[in-house]
Write a protein that holds these residues in place. Sequence first.
Motif, PDB file in Angstrom:
ATOM      1  N   VAL A 166     -48.288 -65.269  44.103  1.00  0.00           N
ATOM      2  CA  VAL A 166     -47.610 -64.741  44.813  1.00  0.00           C
ATOM      3  C   VAL A 166     -47.669 -65.327  46.404  1.00  0.00           C
ATOM      4  O   VAL A 166     -46.711 -65.315  47.148  1.00  0.00           O
ATOM      5  CB  VAL A 166     -47.874 -62.994  44.904  1.00  0.00           C
ATOM      6  CG1 VAL A 166     -47.311 -62.222  45.938  1.00  0.00           C
ATOM      7  CG2 VAL A 166     -47.354 -62.555  43.584  1.00  0.00           C
ATOM      8  N   LEU A 167     -48.916 -65.096  46.746  1.00  0.00           N
ATOM      9  CA  LEU A 167     -49.372 -65.681  48.196  1.00  0.00           C
ATOM     10  C   LEU A 167     -49.050 -67.033  48.317  1.00  0.00           C
ATOM     11  O   LEU A 167     -48.711 -67.371  49.737  1.00  0.00           O
ATOM     12  CB  LEU A 167     -50.777 -65.211  48.310  1.00  0.00           C
ATOM     13  CG  LEU A 167     -51.221 -63.895  48.421  1.00  0.00           C
ATOM     14  CD1 LEU A 167     -52.625 -63.821  48.097  1.00  0.00           C
ATOM     15  CD2 LEU A 167     -50.701 -63.221  49.596  1.00  0.00           C
ATOM     16  N   THR A 168     -48.993 -68.047  47.467  1.00  0.00           N
ATOM     17  CA  THR A 168     -48.855 -69.451  48.159  1.00  0.00           C
ATOM     18  C   THR A 168     -48.144 -70.432  47.033  1.00  0.00           C
ATOM     19  O   THR A 168     -48.031 -71.746  47.307  1.00  0.00           O
ATOM     20  CB  THR A 168     -50.403 -70.138  47.999  1.00  0.00           C
ATOM     21  OG1 THR A 168     -50.875 -70.206  46.567  1.00  0.00           O
ATOM     22  CG2 THR A 168     -51.372 -69.186  49.096  1.00  0.00           C
ATOM     23  N   ARG A 189     -37.573 -59.834  44.670  1.00  0.00           N
ATOM     24  CA  ARG A 189     -38.295 -59.991  43.489  1.00  0.00           C
ATOM     25  C   ARG A 189     -38.945 -58.450  43.170  1.00  0.00           C
ATOM     26  O   ARG A 189     -39.296 -57.832  44.346  1.00  0.00           O
ATOM     27  CB  ARG A 189     -39.239 -60.847  43.496  1.00  0.00           C
ATOM     28  CG  ARG A 189     -38.899 -62.195  42.644  1.00  0.00           C
ATOM     29  CD  ARG A 189     -38.106 -63.063  43.678  1.00  0.00           C
ATOM     30  NE  ARG A 189     -37.759 -64.303  43.471  1.00  0.00           N
ATOM     31  CZ  ARG A 189     -37.392 -65.256  43.920  1.00  0.00           C
ATOM     32  NH1 ARG A 189     -37.107 -65.105  45.299  1.00  0.00           N
ATOM     33  NH2 ARG A 189     -37.421 -66.668  43.616  1.00  0.00           N
ATOM     34  N   LYS A 190     -38.940 -57.790  42.079  1.00  0.00           N
ATOM     35  CA  LYS A 190     -39.746 -56.834  41.931  1.00  0.00           C
ATOM     36  C   LYS A 190     -41.370 -57.193  41.489  1.00  0.00           C
ATOM     37  O   LYS A 190     -41.515 -58.365  41.205  1.00  0.00           O
ATOM     38  CB  LYS A 190     -39.012 -56.088  40.581  1.00  0.00           C
ATOM     39  CG  LYS A 190     -37.569 -55.713  41.003  1.00  0.00           C
ATOM     40  CD  LYS A 190     -37.024 -54.871  39.783  1.00  0.00           C
ATOM     41  CE  LYS A 190     -35.819 -54.218  40.347  1.00  0.00           C
ATOM     42  NZ  LYS A 190     -34.850 -53.794  39.099  1.00  0.00           N
ATOM     43  N   ALA A 191     -42.154 -56.155  41.360  1.00  0.00           N
ATOM     44  CA  ALA A 191     -43.502 -56.558  41.537  1.00  0.00           C
ATOM     45  C   ALA A 191     -44.055 -55.362  40.481  1.00  0.00           C
ATOM     46  O   ALA A 191     -44.079 -54.008  40.791  1.00  0.00           O
ATOM     47  CB  ALA A 191     -44.236 -56.458  42.614  1.00  0.00           C
ATOM     48  N   ALA A 204     -47.235 -58.090  49.135  1.00  0.00           N
ATOM     49  CA  ALA A 204     -46.591 -58.775  48.112  1.00  0.00           C
ATOM     50  C   ALA A 204     -45.083 -58.978  47.731  1.00  0.00           C
ATOM     51  O   ALA A 204     -44.833 -60.138  47.667  1.00  0.00           O
ATOM     52  CB  ALA A 204     -47.423 -58.266  46.834  1.00  0.00           C
ATOM     53  N   LYS A 205     -44.606 -57.744  48.168  1.00  0.00           N
ATOM     54  CA  LYS A 205     -43.176 -57.925  48.132  1.00  0.00           C
ATOM     55  C   LYS A 205     -42.590 -58.738  49.153  1.00  0.00           C
ATOM     56  O   LYS A 205     -41.511 -59.367  48.890  1.00  0.00           O
ATOM     57  CB  LYS A 205     -42.623 -56.477  48.080  1.00  0.00           C
ATOM     58  CG  LYS A 205     -42.834 -55.459  46.856  1.00  0.00           C
ATOM     59  CD  LYS A 205     -42.191 -55.864  45.719  1.00  0.00           C
ATOM     60  CE  LYS A 205     -40.639 -55.662  45.931  1.00  0.00           C
ATOM     61  NZ  LYS A 205     -40.184 -54.284  45.732  1.00  0.00           N
ATOM     62  N   GLN A 206     -43.254 -58.826  50.334  1.00  0.00           N
ATOM     63  CA  GLN A 206     -42.491 -59.371  51.413  1.00  0.00           C
ATOM     64  C   GLN A 206     -42.674 -60.831  51.198  1.00  0.00           C
ATOM     65  O   GLN A 206     -41.933 -61.971  51.632  1.00  0.00           O
ATOM     66  CB  GLN A 206     -43.338 -59.081  52.730  1.00  0.00           C
ATOM     67  CG  GLN A 206     -42.911 -57.840  53.203  1.00  0.00           C
ATOM     68  CD  GLN A 206     -43.879 -57.326  54.212  1.00  0.00           C
ATOM     69  OE1 GLN A 206     -44.846 -58.008  54.873  1.00  0.00           O
ATOM     70  NE2 GLN A 206     -43.856 -55.948  54.515  1.00  0.00           N
ATOM     71  N   HIS A 212     -42.444 -67.290  41.666  1.00  0.00           N
ATOM     72  CA  HIS A 212     -42.203 -66.041  41.777  1.00  0.00           C
ATOM     73  C   HIS A 212     -41.267 -65.399  40.897  1.00  0.00           C
ATOM     74  O   HIS A 212     -41.528 -64.175  40.366  1.00  0.00           O
ATOM     75  CB  HIS A 212     -41.491 -65.776  43.380  1.00  0.00           C
ATOM     76  CG  HIS A 212     -42.645 -66.017  44.462  1.00  0.00           C
ATOM     77  ND1 HIS A 212     -42.151 -66.030  45.747  1.00  0.00           N
ATOM     78  CD2 HIS A 212     -44.060 -66.100  44.415  1.00  0.00           C
ATOM     79  CE1 HIS A 212     -43.425 -66.154  46.635  1.00  0.00           C
ATOM     80  NE2 HIS A 212     -44.563 -66.194  45.576  1.00  0.00           N
ATOM     81  N   MET A 213     -40.309 -65.787  40.434  1.00  0.00           N
ATOM     82  CA  MET A 213     -39.312 -65.623  39.210  1.00  0.00           C
ATOM     83  C   MET A 213     -38.967 -64.240  39.441  1.00  0.00           C
ATOM     84  O   MET A 213     -38.853 -63.798  40.727  1.00  0.00           O
ATOM     85  CB  MET A 213     -40.241 -65.509  37.987  1.00  0.00           C
ATOM     86  CG  MET A 213     -40.983 -66.855  37.449  1.00  0.00           C
ATOM     87  SD  MET A 213     -39.601 -68.084  37.287  1.00  0.00           S
ATOM     88  CE  MET A 213     -40.592 -69.512  37.358  1.00  0.00           C
ATOM     89  N   ASP A 214     -38.726 -63.395  38.517  1.00  0.00           N
ATOM     90  CA  ASP A 214     -37.959 -61.996  38.597  1.00  0.00           C
ATOM     91  C   ASP A 214     -38.984 -60.960  38.893  1.00  0.00           C
ATOM     92  O   ASP A 214     -38.872 -60.054  39.833  1.00  0.00           O
ATOM     93  CB  ASP A 214     -37.218 -61.684  37.484  1.00  0.00           C
ATOM     94  CG  ASP A 214     -36.095 -62.547  37.073  1.00  0.00           C
ATOM     95  OD1 ASP A 214     -35.144 -62.804  37.690  1.00  0.00           O
ATOM     96  OD2 ASP A 214     -36.337 -63.435  35.845  1.00  0.00           O
ATOM     97  N   TRP A 215     -40.189 -60.990  38.580  1.00  0.00           N
ATOM     98  CA  TRP A 215     -41.220 -60.003  38.184  1.00  0.00           C
ATOM     99  C   TRP A 215     -42.622 -60.545  38.928  1.00  0.00           C
ATOM    100  O   TRP A 215     -43.020 -61.687  38.266  1.00  0.00           O
ATOM    101  CB  TRP A 215     -41.221 -59.368  37.263  1.00  0.00           C
ATOM    102  CG  TRP A 215     -40.389 -57.915  36.779  1.00  0.00           C
ATOM    103  CD1 TRP A 215     -39.277 -58.536  36.278  1.00  0.00           C
ATOM    104  CD2 TRP A 215     -40.568 -56.783  37.221  1.00  0.00           C
ATOM    105  NE1 TRP A 215     -38.507 -57.063  36.123  1.00  0.00           N
ATOM    106  CE2 TRP A 215     -39.470 -56.098  36.709  1.00  0.00           C
ATOM    107  CE3 TRP A 215     -41.587 -56.079  37.673  1.00  0.00           C
ATOM    108  CZ2 TRP A 215     -39.061 -54.702  36.959  1.00  0.00           C
ATOM    109  CZ3 TRP A 215     -41.271 -54.655  38.075  1.00  0.00           C
ATOM    110  CH2 TRP A 215     -40.111 -54.168  37.480  1.00  0.00           C
ATOM    111  N   LEU A 216     -43.251 -60.153  40.066  1.00  0.00           N
ATOM    112  CA  LEU A 216     -44.534 -60.547  40.445  1.00  0.00           C
ATOM    113  C   LEU A 216     -45.528 -59.818  39.843  1.00  0.00           C
ATOM    114  O   LEU A 216     -45.191 -58.541  39.159  1.00  0.00           O
ATOM    115  CB  LEU A 216     -44.629 -60.279  41.928  1.00  0.00           C
ATOM    116  CG  LEU A 216     -43.567 -60.927  42.781  1.00  0.00           C
ATOM    117  CD1 LEU A 216     -43.637 -60.519  44.010  1.00  0.00           C
ATOM    118  CD2 LEU A 216     -43.527 -62.369  42.673  1.00  0.00           C
TER     119      LEU A 216
END
Length: 359
Positions: A197-199, A27-29, A20-22, A204-208
Amino acid sequence: MRPLVATVDLAALRHNYQLAKQCAPGRKAFAVVKANAYGHGAPAAVECLRGLADGFAVASLEEAEQVRSVDASAKLLLLEGCFEPNEYAAAAALGLDVAIEGEAQLDALLAADIARPLNLWLKLDSGMHRLGFSADALRRAHARLQGAHQVAELNLMSHFACADERGNPLNEAQLEQFSGLLDLAFDSRSFANSAAVLTLSAAHMDWLRPGIMLYGASPFAELSAETLGLKPVMALTASIIAIRDVEAGESVGYGAGWVAQRASRIATVSCGYADGYPRTAPPGTCVSILGQRAPLAGRVSMDMLAVDITDLPPAALGDAVELWGNEIPIDELAQACGTIGYELLTKVTQRVPRRYING
């Protein structure tokens, strides 16, 4: 001990979070661990991701307390906000980030006497029409919160209705609604669930906020978890507890709806709908025994199900039966039953022991 276990692969959970991070470098998650980490066990999931996850997200104060018992300092978001005015004091004591989704919550917050200010997430109803302010109402809420002693950070969030349907025009419409508020001052913004997140990189913004993808299931009907690079986290495994031969024309199970078309060998397996295996699974739905697929025979019972092992002569008493996991993708079973992986995972009941492994 009844032979049934949900094996949870913590290495796979970490892999899926890192994936998810990649998808959104920089971004943070928040790792979404509501609903007992989608049935996997929230304490174990939080401990597994402790020090790796940027934060966690839950649906209620009770879930937040469970996370805090494992990680006293992690950033922790209360996704639906507080349900009662007195919960704001508890949220402050727990050091939570808190969603504000409507006027009643806003009024209760501004009337609350809390020990320390809260990081707040104003929720925009950008088109889901479930929770959140309209754009105009959110602007007014933003103005009311400026300088309020209850406020530390002021953040913006929203939620997609159709991110799992790539190309759905509502996705773009929701993004436009969200973008229309970016002239307001916010510390952080969050929009992307697993599907986005995936597509949907524009979200995506700052936080996922990855949820289902963490647990190795796909949010998409047409894209498998394997295709997306996700690893299954839970394997639900039972055993063959009885074997019998039935003649052609004999039936198996409640309602006698499954009738043998040939002389058949039937295995009884130690899992049923009281464990979380779907009663709606149609005859022919496959399990895995000795690495080979075998179809259900008849209705799923409360504590057991029957499998046709006629074409699997080596199968014997005590053999392991994978209901879902590495051999039987949970999304495949979900589609056969007319549901989604989210529901199956969260319905694994408490009488099924969880066993935790690291890869």
